[in-house]
Scaffold this motif. Sequence first.
Motif, short mmCIF file in Angstrom:
data_model
loop_
_atom_site.label_atom_id
_atom_site.label_comp_id
_atom_site.label_asym_id
_atom_site.label_seq_id
_atom_site.Cartn_x
_atom_site.Cartn_y
_atom_site.Cartn_z
N VAL A 1 45.97 34.43 34.80
CA VAL A 1 44.78 35.01 35.30
C VAL A 1 44.70 36.32 34.82
N SER A 2 43.76 36.61 34.24
CA SER A 2 43.53 38.12 33.79
C SER A 2 43.17 39.12 34.76
N SER A 3 43.99 40.33 34.71
CA SER A 3 43.63 41.50 35.60
C SER A 3 43.15 42.37 34.73
N GLU B 1 38.69 42.68 40.94
CA GLU B 1 39.60 42.43 41.58
C GLU B 1 39.61 41.35 42.75
N THR C 1 39.86 38.15 40.43
CA THR C 1 41.09 37.84 40.18
C THR C 1 41.91 37.37 41.38
N SER D 1 43.41 33.24 42.12
CA SER D 1 44.70 33.57 42.25
C SER D 1 44.91 32.53 43.63
N VAL E 1 49.36 36.88 37.40
CA VAL E 1 48.18 37.59 37.17
C VAL E 1 48.56 38.83 36.62
N ALA F 1 35.98 37.09 32.93
CA ALA F 1 37.41 36.84 33.06
C ALA F 1 38.28 36.30 32.08
#
Length: 257
Positions: free
Chosen positions: A112-114, A146, A149, A153, A165, A213
């Motif tokens: 999961v991209s930050s 944030e 994300t 998560s 992440v 995202a």
Amino acid sequence: MVHRILIVTAVAAEADSVSAGLGLGAPEPLPLPGGLVLRRHADAPDGRVWIDVLVGGVGPAAVAASTGTALAYAALTGSGAGAGAGAPYGLVVSAGIAGGFQPLAPLGSVVVSSAVVAADLGAQTPDGYLTVDELGFGRSSHPVPEALTGRISAVLDAAGLPHTVGPVLTVSTVTGTADRAAELAARHPGAAAEAMEGFGVAEAAGAYGVPVAEIRAVSNAVGPRDRAAWRIGDALHALRHTFELLSKTVFLELEPS
């Protein structure tokens, strides 16, 4: 009001996994300019969730053009009649399989991209690499909210789906050596995955002020190309499971458009 989401993949196999995971029945095909076709999924003809899945092509340039076309068409026409017509997207997601930086992102897990990072958009100098930001010509990273994300998560964690992440790197040439993998990992601390489309999707979304995202399922390790070790089937299964979970949770919680 409608929760309207655009999910962009590079190839059809990834889109098939995403569509299957959404569990919203057979999509309605909607043609776009340039020969593109949106797969529109809705929970009902007058439902509150509309999710469009687009096969955008391989690489940042192709997918930026495709995503931009979908966003422009939605802004101008709603890309079809019905409850979603004329409404902007509330979220754009770049999705698919990817290489994972080891040992941070094991094969078969999800990233999961930050942040969505253009890893090779810049210049080499005698003193090292300079990003396009440092050159004063643009940006090389799109941070992911944030709260978004964290919520993604939390959903994956609750389901017991292994995930990481971290930044997802976009490259135009896939890494094929250990030296290059080490170089990228050193330049981008905490990078979890490498793919070819995320930054192109993010640039198009950013032009329309839409949050972005990136979600990747890991099919191989970043580094020397060992096709015998690739786990594409496992990664596509993890991708499908991820979007099955998100379709019942996060996608219902977004601010409707």
